[in-house]
Design a protein around this motif. Structure first.
Motif, PDB file in Angstrom:
ATOM      1  N   THR A   1       0.161   0.925   5.093  1.00 16.69           N
ATOM      2  CA  THR A   1      -0.594   0.330   3.992  1.00 16.69           C
ATOM      3  C   THR A   1      -1.928  -0.173   4.523  1.00 16.69           C
ATOM      4  O   THR A   1      -2.170  -0.159   5.728  1.00 16.69           O
ATOM      5  N   ASP A   2      -2.756  -0.678   3.596  1.00 21.22           N
ATOM      6  CA  ASP A   2      -3.967  -1.367   4.043  1.00 21.22           C
ATOM      7  C   ASP A   2      -3.611  -2.819   4.381  1.00 21.22           C
ATOM      8  O   ASP A   2      -2.435  -3.192   4.367  1.00 21.22           O
ATOM      9  N   ASN A   3      -4.640  -3.606   4.659  1.00 19.16           N
ATOM     10  CA  ASN A   3      -4.407  -4.970   5.144  1.00 19.16           C
ATOM     11  C   ASN A   3      -4.327  -6.014   4.033  1.00 19.16           C
ATOM     12  O   ASN A   3      -4.312  -7.208   4.323  1.00 19.16           O
ATOM     13  N   ALA A   4      -4.301  -5.590   2.782  1.00 18.69           N
ATOM     14  CA  ALA A   4      -4.329  -6.557   1.673  1.00 18.69           C
ATOM     15  C   ALA A   4      -2.933  -7.161   1.480  1.00 18.69           C
ATOM     16  O   ALA A   4      -2.203  -6.794   0.560  1.00 18.69           O
ATOM     17  N   HIS A   5      -2.580  -8.080   2.342  1.00 18.23           N
ATOM     18  CA  HIS A   5      -1.242  -8.667   2.290  1.00 18.23           C
ATOM     19  C   HIS A   5      -0.955  -9.272   0.918  1.00 18.23           C
ATOM     20  O   HIS A   5      -1.809  -9.922   0.327  1.00 18.23           O
ATOM     21  N   GLY A   6       0.253  -9.004   0.425  1.00 14.77           N
ATOM     22  CA  GLY A   6       0.650  -9.510  -0.887  1.00 14.77           C
ATOM     23  C   GLY A   6       0.365  -8.533  -2.009  1.00 14.77           C
ATOM     24  O   GLY A   6       1.005  -8.570  -3.057  1.00 14.77           O
ATOM     25  N   LYS A   7      -0.613  -7.652  -1.814  1.00 17.50           N
ATOM     26  CA  LYS A   7      -0.919  -6.639  -2.837  1.00 17.50           C
ATOM     27  C   LYS A   7      -1.456  -5.370  -2.175  1.00 17.50           C
ATOM     28  O   LYS A   7      -2.436  -4.763  -2.607  1.00 17.50           O
ATOM     29  N   ALA A   8      -0.788  -4.974  -1.096  1.00 15.12           N
ATOM     30  CA  ALA A   8      -1.280  -3.860  -0.283  1.00 15.12           C
ATOM     31  C   ALA A   8      -1.147  -2.526  -1.018  1.00 15.12           C
ATOM     32  O   ALA A   8      -0.326  -2.372  -1.919  1.00 15.12           O
ATOM     33  N   ARG A   9      -1.973  -1.570  -0.607  1.00 14.90           N
ATOM     34  CA  ARG A   9      -1.886  -0.203  -1.117  1.00 14.90           C
ATOM     35  C   ARG A   9      -1.320   0.697  -0.032  1.00 14.90           C
ATOM     36  O   ARG A   9      -1.642   0.529   1.140  1.00 14.90           O
ATOM     37  N   ILE A  10      -0.528   1.668  -0.440  1.00 15.52           N
ATOM     38  CA  ILE A  10       0.012   2.622   0.522  1.00 15.52           C
ATOM     39  C   ILE A  10      -1.090   3.605   0.912  1.00 15.52           C
ATOM     40  O   ILE A  10      -1.785   4.149   0.051  1.00 15.52           O
ATOM     41  N   LEU A  11      -1.267   3.812   2.207  1.00 14.71           N
ATOM     42  CA  LEU A  11      -2.272   4.760   2.677  1.00 14.71           C
ATOM     43  C   LEU A  11      -1.639   6.090   3.075  1.00 14.71           C
ATOM     44  O   LEU A  11      -2.197   7.152   2.827  1.00 14.71           O
ATOM     45  N   SER A  12      -0.493   6.035   3.733  1.00 11.45           N
ATOM     46  CA  SER A  12       0.141   7.285   4.160  1.00 11.45           C
ATOM     47  C   SER A  12       1.608   7.035   4.471  1.00 11.45           C
ATOM     48  O   SER A  12       2.021   5.900   4.727  1.00 11.45           O
ATOM     49  N   ILE A  13       2.373   8.107   4.396  1.00  8.00           N
ATOM     50  CA  ILE A  13       3.789   8.025   4.745  1.00  8.00           C
ATOM     51  C   ILE A  13       4.107   9.195   5.663  1.00  8.00           C
ATOM     52  O   ILE A  13       3.789  10.339   5.338  1.00  8.00           O
ATOM     53  N   ASP A  14       4.707   8.914   6.793  1.00  4.94           N
ATOM     54  CA  ASP A  14       5.121   9.990   7.680  1.00  4.94           C
ATOM     55  C   ASP A  14       6.529  10.424   7.262  1.00  4.94           C
ATOM     56  O   ASP A  14       7.506   9.751   7.570  1.00  4.94           O
TER      57      ASP A  14
END
Ligand code: ASP
Ligand code: MG
Length: 430
Positions: A129-142
């Motif tokens: 995810t990104d660094n927006a703790h509490g409302k983070a967005r998923i960036l990638s999944i392996d």
């Protein structure tokens, strides 16, 4: 690192028919269960049986879970009780635990009935995810390891709502975020479908508590679902629908307590019979603001809405009128909870904007009719205005988009308006 959200070719994503997508393989599905579906051990056993049925039918299965109903609220409450302005990274550490419990329990329940399974926390996969703790967005999944193991018939039981941030700490995605986890995982695994099991059995033409004749929709397009999600039908987290639309993931919303098909959320092209209006939504969480006698010159709207944007206040509907004396009235809507902050922001720009009065009305409701068929049909808005007029309901503000017409009315008329419109557009079940 596999970036599911970037490198899956459009044509290969969930939107294509399963046969062409994976001719030689078993269908792959993601099953997501919400908090009420895993609320206690009996329900977790029921979930295990549902998963077993899909496995027995020859599917490769990944499961995404929420925390037990009520758990996340309690965890959030504990953080707030200790410190209203707590460290968001520690908040994430605490609130992500609910899902760790349910995933471990379901893996055990599956093993008990002879299904090979293991639990996965966000950091183990990892779901980045990104660094927006509490409302983070998923960036990638392996997804590589999961795909390999699913191929060997192991069920992956994945914690929703969480991932691993660049600071190497747990991040959560915002309330309701496990829907988004499920859709993102479905995209990463190139799943044929993402089934969201919940406590309602599908998406309805409107809220059945208001209109008992509301009908369950067999299919709804992503765009319609987005409009309905954002205007008050809170079945799926809006972000999960956006993601499904961008990644072309076919989503099904269905009941975890009954055995019947739910509603498919799919590409518009998959819907042959396009309804002019698919659904009617309402929202009672907005308030109306009117600024009286604002100077009528360039830059005024930019000043008002620039200030509100600066304060992070979301504005929805806006109307402005012409006037002869060099001033105009400006009306707009904001979230009710933002009223005090909006009031303060408007006072701060009073000199610049030159308004004489500010009128605040929290007693309003926004009613929206939504349908992709509107694009090719005239007179949709007029049907709405006529139906409301026949019930003597006054329209305060109107706004439209390509597939939506919204009006603002007095909150006390919400039910009356929704019922009248449901009938006017021929949506009542026979
Ligand atoms: N457990 C989280 C919440 O209650 C995530 C979810 O259920 O979607 O918000
Ligand atoms: Mg939910």
């Amino acid at each position: 690192m596999l970036d599911p959200l970037a490198n899956i070719p459009r044509a290969k994503r969930g939107g294509t028919a399963p046969q062409t997508q994976k001719q030689d393989q078993m269908p792959r599905i993601v099953m997501k269960f919400g908090g009420t579906s895993v609320a206690n051990l009996d329900r977790i056993r029921d979930v295990a049986q549902r998963v077993k049925r899909e496995v027995d039918a020859g599917n490769q299965v990944a499961v995404v879970l929420s925390a037990m109903a009520g758990t996340t609220n309690q965890l959030v409450g504990w953080c707030q009780a200790l410190a209203p302005l707590h460290d968001a990274r520690e908040y994430d550490t605490v609130v992500a635990t609910g899902e760790q419990v349910t995933t471990g329990l379901l893996a055990i329940a599956l093993q008990e009935i002879g299904i090979e399974a293991r639990s996965w926390q966000g950091w183990q996969i990892p779901i980045r995810t990104d660094n927006a703790h509490g409302k983070a967005r998923i960036l990638s999944i392996d997804g590589a390891d999961l795909i390999a193991r699913m191929g060997r018939r192991q069920v992956a039981v994945v914690s929703g709502f969480q991932g691993l941030a660049p600071d190497n700490r747990i991040a959560t995605l915002g309330r309701g975020g496990s829907d988004t986890s499920a859709v993102a995982l479905a995209a990463a695994l190139k799943a044929d479908r993402c089934d969201i099991y919940t406590d309602v059995d599908g998406i309805y033409t409107t809220d059945p508590r208001i209109v008992p004749q509301a009908r369950k929709l067999a299919k709804i397009s992503y765009e319609e679902m987005l409009e309905l999600a954002s205007v008050g039908a809170k079945v799926l987290q809006s972000r999960s629908v956006e993601l499904a639309m961008n990644e072309r993931v076919r989503v099904q919303v269905l009941s975890s307590f009954e055995d019947k098909p739910g509603t498919l959320v799919v590409d518009e092209d998959e819907i042959v019979e396009k309804e002019i209006v698919s659904g009617i939504a309402y929202a009672r969480d907005e308030a109306k603001i009117t600024l009286r006698r604002v100077a009528d010159r360039p830059g005024i709207a930019a000043t008002i809405f620039g200030k509100l944007a600066e304060e992070n206040i979301n504005v929805d509907m806006i109307v402005q009128n012409i006037s002869a004396d060099g001033t105009t009235d400006m009306t707009f809507t904001i979230g009710k909870t933002d009223l005090p902050r909006t009031h303060a922001a408007l006072l701060a720009i009073r000199e610049q904007v030159g308004w004489t009065d500010v009128l605040e009305d929290p007693n309003v409701a926004k009613i929206s009719v939504v349908g992709v068929g509107m694009r090719s049909h005239a007179g949709v808005a007029n049907t709405m205005f006529r139906a409301l007029a026949d019930k003597a309901i006054n329209i305060q503000v109107i706004s439209t988009s390509e597939i939506k017409v919204s009006v603002l009315i007095g909150a006390e008329y919400t039910e009356l308006a929704v019922r009248a419109l449901h009938t006017a557009y021929g949506l009542d079940a026979a």
